[in-house]
Enzyme design. Structure first.
Site, mmCIF file in Angstrom:
data_model
loop_
_atom_site.group_PDB
_atom_site.id
_atom_site.type_symbol
_atom_site.label_atom_id
_atom_site.label_comp_id
_atom_site.label_asym_id
_atom_site.label_seq_id
_atom_site.Cartn_x
_atom_site.Cartn_y
_atom_site.Cartn_z
ATOM 1 N N GLU A 235 -44.052 30.679 63.661
ATOM 2 C CA GLU A 235 -45.324 29.953 63.874
ATOM 3 C C GLU A 235 -46.328 30.613 62.950
ATOM 4 O O GLU A 235 -46.786 31.727 63.203
ATOM 5 C CB GLU A 235 -45.747 30.033 65.336
ATOM 6 C CG GLU A 235 -46.692 28.911 65.740
ATOM 7 C CD GLU A 235 -48.153 29.267 65.537
ATOM 8 O OE1 GLU A 235 -48.673 28.996 64.427
ATOM 9 O OE2 GLU A 235 -48.754 29.809 66.456
ATOM 10 N N CYS A 269 -54.880 29.819 64.024
ATOM 11 C CA CYS A 269 -54.009 29.063 63.126
ATOM 12 C C CYS A 269 -54.367 27.586 63.126
ATOM 13 O O CYS A 269 -54.094 26.881 62.148
ATOM 14 C CB CYS A 269 -52.554 29.261 63.520
ATOM 15 S SG CYS A 269 -52.203 28.873 65.243
#
Length: 469
Positions: A235, A269
């Protein structure tokens, strides 16, 4: 395994005031081998433990972390600079455990396949075994849910490496797991340097590696695992776009877009890093966002109650300032520079005030590289097609959002957006009920809920024949 021993230390420099917050030892070869031995010994009994018992321990783990909320929040504030009043992530961690508990019995149940009188066919999700989970610093407590709770629920055991910026969170988590009745060896934290982590991955020690962090870090993990057939879940970063159509409800959208851009000082993110606005409403949008940005105060995260504290380190602040200055030299305009105010307030080098940048385009590095800072970059567009082209013109593909009152048109546009998660009239949100992960340079695999549990297992096929002949 030849891992270099020795009493090697690392220190956490607090972005709050530049002081050394804590110093810790990296694990040496003996400590690493001991942890691996304990993990391997613990795996068979943990994997065989009835699911309900495993889940009960993990629910207690969430409650034990909530009982430590105050010191954990203080650690977050000092280690990464988030304002103390925003720094408690334990409710989200506990919620992840609760949601996993709700869905695990069905997700991890046997899956029937066509059978007959003599042959029963089914598949059983089985735990892969030993996982290495590597965590980023920006949501250092909540992300334990993806990296620890989920693989443990599926029956795996976990060696956990936290970022060297947030080592104390890992220590508290391991202690909380023991307090929750977690068996020895099932969940252990190790302070590993990058070289030792890569050597362990390259050796094929782990059945799976779960990584949350930068693209460069993900590439190193992926390269280290090459040829080992280790399952790698990544991720990584994002350069997440949002598109504001001419019919959007600006009164409702702008506070949410500001939050998606500036919360955690833009260090997420899925932060909104590219804002595309229909040219018919561009000026009105910019004026309203500037007014909203003024509400995002910056200050000392412990002694005051600001909306934003410093970014994680002075070097990160320098990168943000360099990218912004480069864009300005290329023709962008800073609408609310606050460098003077920061100096007047006596704030240190890691502090970057929220600001708005207009006149940007894709020829500028600030619209291509992940910024990880509190800067709203706004570009006008003349059509849905242009907006889609620009949204997809990126090496990243984590999340993206569109704002419109035409729901059908909005969903049709989302169908064309290249991202792992898409939102209509929302942004910067990891929905715990949905799979989470990206495409392109934003990663491999999915976390959250059923998808996360499924990816932490392998389907073992059973062909049970009751009659021979």
């Amino acid at each position: 395994m030849n891992l270099h021993p020795g009493a090697r230390t690392f220190s956490v420099t607090s972005p709050v005031d530049g002081s050394t917050y804590v110093t810790r030892f990296y694990a040496d070869g003996t400590a690493i081998e001991a942890a691996l031995t304990r993990a391997r010994a613990a795996l068979p009994s943990w994997r065989r433990m009835p699911l309900g018992e495993r889940l009960a321990i993990l629910l207690r783990f969430g409650e034990e972390m909530k009982a430590r909320a105050a010191p954990l929040a203080e650690m977050v504030a000092w280690q990464i600079g988030r304002p103390l009043w925003q720094a408690d992530e334990t409710p989200r961690l506990a919620l992840i455990g609760q949601l996993l508990s709700d869905i695990a019995p069905q997700t991890l149940a046997d899956v029937p396949y066509p059978s007959d009188e003599t042959i029963r066919r089914y598949a059983r999700p089985v735990a892969g075994g030993l996982h290495l989970s590597i965590c980023a610093w920006n949501y250092p407590t909540a992300m334990l849910g993806y990296l620890v709770t989920s693989p443990l629920a599926a029956g795996n055991v976990v060696i956990f490496k936290h970022s060297p910026q947030t080592p104390l969170i890992a220590e508290v988590a391991e202690e909380a797991f023991r307090a929750a009745g977690g068996p020895e060896g099932v969940f252990q934290s190790l302070h590993l340097d990058h070289a030792d982590a890569e050597r362990l991955i390259a050796s094929g020690t782990f059945n799976a590696v779960n990584f949350i962090g930068s693209v460069n870090g993900g590439r190193r993990v992926h390269a280290a695992a090459a040829g080992t057939f280790t399952q790698v879940h990544l991720e990584l970063g994002g350069k997440d776009p949002t598109y504001v159509r001419a019919d959007a409800d600006l009164d409702a959208a702008i506070p949410l877009i500001a939050e998606g851009t500036y919360s955690n000082a833009g260090q997420s993110c899925c932060s909104v890093e590219r804002i595309y606005v229909d040219q018919a409403i561009h000026d009105r949008f910019v004026d309203a966002l500037v007014a909203e940005t003024a509400k995002w105060t910056i200050g000392h995260p412990i002694g005051e109650k600001p909306m934003v504290g410093p970014v994680v380190r002075a070097s990160a602040a320098d990168t943000i300032r360099d990218l912004t200055d480069s864009a300005v030299r290329a023709g962008a305009r800073r609408l609310m520079p606050q460098d003077g105010a920061l100096k007047a307030a006596g704030l240190g080098a890691a502090y970057v005030a929220p600001e708005v940048l207009v006149g940007v385009d894709h020829g500028m590095q600030i619209m291509r590289d992940e910024l990880f800072g509190p800067v709203a970059c706004i570009q006008p567009v003349g059509s849905d097609d242009q907006a889609l082209r620009l949204m997809n013109d990126s090496d990243f593909g984590l999340s993206a959002s569109i704002w419109t009152q035409d729901i059908d048109r909005g969903v049709a546009l989302l169908d064309e957006v290249e991202a792992g998660t898409v939102y209509l009239n929302r942004c910067d949100h990891a929905d715990l009920h949905l799979p989470w992960g990206g495409i392109k340079n934003s990663g491999l695999g999915r976390t959250n809920g059923r998808a996360g549990l499924t990816e932490a297992t392998a389907a073992k096929a059973y062909h049970v024949r009751s009659v021979i002949g």
